[in-house]
Design an enzyme around this catalytic site. Structure first.
Site, PDB file in Angstrom:
ATOM      1  CE1 TYR A   1     -15.298  14.555 -13.701  1.00  0.00           C
ATOM      2  CE2 TYR A   1     -14.443  14.246 -11.480  1.00  0.00           C
ATOM      3  CZ  TYR A   1     -14.988  13.727 -12.634  1.00  0.00           C
ATOM      4  OH  TYR A   1     -15.208  12.392 -12.720  1.00  0.00           O
TER       5      TYR A   1
ATOM      6  CE  LYS B   1     -11.557  11.065 -17.024  1.00  0.00           C
ATOM      7  NZ  LYS B   1     -11.816  12.287 -16.284  1.00  0.00           N
TER       8      LYS B   1
ATOM      9  CG  ASP C   1      -8.731  18.514 -12.581  1.00  0.00           C
ATOM     10  OD1 ASP C   1      -8.058  18.069 -13.526  1.00  0.00           O
ATOM     11  OD2 ASP C   1      -9.733  17.924 -12.111  1.00  0.00           O
TER      12      ASP C   1
ATOM     13  NE  ARG D   1      -3.150   0.226   3.223  1.00  0.00           N
ATOM     14  CZ  ARG D   1      -2.652   0.520   4.427  1.00  0.00           C
ATOM     15  NH1 ARG D   1      -2.042   1.664   4.637  1.00  0.00           N
ATOM     16  NH2 ARG D   1      -2.771  -0.337   5.423  1.00  0.00           N
TER      17      ARG D   1
HETATM   18  C1  LIG Z   1     -12.488  12.432 -15.006  1.00  0.00           C
HETATM   19  C2  LIG Z   1     -12.015  13.627 -14.316  1.00  0.00           C
HETATM   20  C3  LIG Z   1     -11.618  13.565 -12.984  1.00  0.00           C
HETATM   21  C4  LIG Z   1     -11.796  12.339 -12.137  1.00  0.00           C
HETATM   22  O1  LIG Z   1     -11.010  11.278 -12.525  1.00  0.00           O
HETATM   23  P1  LIG Z   1     -11.352   9.765 -12.123  1.00  0.00           P
HETATM   24  O2  LIG Z   1     -10.086   9.076 -12.440  1.00  0.00           O
HETATM   25  O3  LIG Z   1     -12.523   9.360 -12.957  1.00  0.00           O
HETATM   26  O4  LIG Z   1     -11.683   9.762 -10.669  1.00  0.00           O
HETATM   27  C5  LIG Z   1     -11.097  14.708 -12.414  1.00  0.00           C
HETATM   28  N1  LIG Z   1     -10.995  15.844 -13.104  1.00  0.00           N
HETATM   29  C6  LIG Z   1     -11.379  15.949 -14.373  1.00  0.00           C
HETATM   30  C7  LIG Z   1     -11.233  17.245 -15.084  1.00  0.00           C
HETATM   31  C8  LIG Z   1     -11.916  14.844 -15.026  1.00  0.00           C
HETATM   32  O5  LIG Z   1     -12.339  14.954 -16.291  1.00  0.00           O
END
Ligand SMILES: *Cc1c(COP(=O)(O)O)cnc(C)c1O
Length: 395
Positions: free
Chosen positions: A118, A214, A189, A65
């Site tokens: 988001y 992503k 972000d 972990r």
């Molecule tokens: C998809 C997304 C997230 C969250 O990511 P996960 O891996 O699905 O938890 C955070 N910020 C943005 C801008 C996103 O598009």
């Protein structure tokens, strides 16, 4: 940036090919093994005691972990690519966001959040409210104007540029500067840009957060979160993540490392096709407005140009305000290559309908037609254009 034996600076495309890989430590194999495991066996009691007492738990052997050789290589790689001190990986983008936010807040504190974050980031602020933390949303095109919202108890400012669904860009350097003066931790972000197109720590932002789900992994087959920190914030973030039990699964870490090898070529294609289609959509009679900051017509273009070195495959557009939701649904059902689905950053093209008017508090969506979001995948761009034209014809 790394230098080769002739002391030449290597460009990022070259760095991506080998960063985080150590063939000499893996029997010559160019890609790392998956370290799947909870227990790692200590050689003796003194070693065990030393490691147990180390605050950030980065030594081996240890416990799964706390990370593996691969997760730590990936963490160091992301930090290098984006000019950070180190990275803390978590199991998803959202857990990276919630962990980073929680690290710096306590009851009675205040956080500023861009209005176009988001939606799950926004939903997490309801949890913060339960713990007596005040939240204020600010206009996603603001820079120095955030001054007016700063209070003596403001501890964190959370940005996202371009913003989710509507793609606004904050004046990031201005916000970083004002926040530093007021002892406020800034986090952004940065999922849309990846380290290829934007390095927020160079502008004075403290923490850059990615949903590795992503583009970083890039194949819609894994979940990862990454918190890229400067030296000031890294020990606290690592400690918080350890306390909360955050970690990234071994298979997903390996997919993250593998994704780095093709990150540049994938993003070049996403960028080029998305720009082609965004320009084309602007001239189509059914479209009211295309939301893509790299378009010169975009309200956010000057800030995008100032801070970003490229654009990725995700953008939005408003249809003209003259069709019923049934007609728009029919139009979407006509699409064959664009699939209806959440997430983005994989190889495939996707479409979503969104309704930010339901939850935004600083923007008005009056007079605006339906808002659609497209993720432009790696298909042939003419095929994608034909798919969109065919669907728009049904309106
Ligand atoms: C998809 C997304 C997230 C969250 O990511 P996960 O891996 O699905 O938890 C955070 N910020 C943005 C801008 C996103 O598009």
């Amino acid at each position: 940036m790394k230098k080769n034996s002739q002391e030449k600076i290597l460009q990022i495309e070259t760095e991506l090919i080998s960063i985080g890989n150590n063939p000499e430590q893996q029997f010559g194999f160019v890609s790392p093994p998956i370290y799947r495991g909870s227990t790692a066996i200590y050689p003796d009691v003194p070693t065990m005691k030393t490691i147990i007492n180390s605050p950030l738990k980065l030594e081996y052997p240890n416990y799964g972990r706390f990370g593996t050789p691969s997760s730590h290589n990936y963490e160091n790689s992301l930090a290098k690519l984006e000019g950070g001190f180190n990275t803390v990986l978590t199991g998803s983008g959202l857990s990276a966001i919630t962990t980073a936010i929680l690290t710096f807040l306590k009851t009675g504190d205040h956080i500023l959040v861009s209005d176009s974050v988001y939606l799950p980031t926004r939903n997490f602020t309801h949890t913060l409210a339960r713990f007596g933390i005040q939240v204020d949303y600010f206009n996603p095109r603001w820079g120095k104007e955030i001054k007016n919202l700063i209070k003596p108890n403001t501890r964190v400012c959370f940005l996202e540029s371009p913003g989710s669904l509507t793609f606004e860009i904050q004046d990031i350097a201005k916000i970083a500067e004002i926040s530093q003066k007021n002892n406020i931790i800034t986090m952004i972000d940065n999922t849309w840009s990846t380290p290829m197109f934007f390095k927020p720590l160079e502008l004075g932002i403290d923490i850059s957060i990615h949903s590795g789900t992503k583009y970083l992994t890039g194949h819609a087959d894994s979940f990862l979160g990454a918190i890229i920190c400067n030296s000031k914030t890294y020990p606290e973030i690592r400690t918080q993540a350890l306390q909360m039990g955050q970690f990234a699964a071994p298979e997903d870490v390996q997919l993250g490392l593998r994704g780095l090898r093709t990150l540049d070529v994938r993003l070049q294609r996403h960028q080029k096709s998305a720009l082609t289609l965004a320009h084309w959509l602007e001239s189509q009679p059914e479209i009211q407005e295309v939301l893509h900051p790299a378009l010169p017509t975009s309200k956010d273009h000057h800030l995008w140009k100032k801070y970003f070195s490229g654009s990725s495959g995700l953008f939005g557009f408003h249809l003209k305000n003259q069709w019923s939701s049934d007609q728009i649904n029919q139009m979407i059902h006509k699409l064959e290559l664009f699939k209806l689905g959440h997430s983005w950053g994989g190889f495939e093209s996707l479409v979503m309908i969104s309704d930010p008017a339901n939850f935004r508090t600083t923007s008005s969506f009056k007079e605006k037609g339906a808002l659609l979001r497209l993720h432009i995948g790696l298909e042939n761009v003419e095929d994608l254009k034909n798919d969109l034209r065919n669907a728009l014809n049904s309106l």
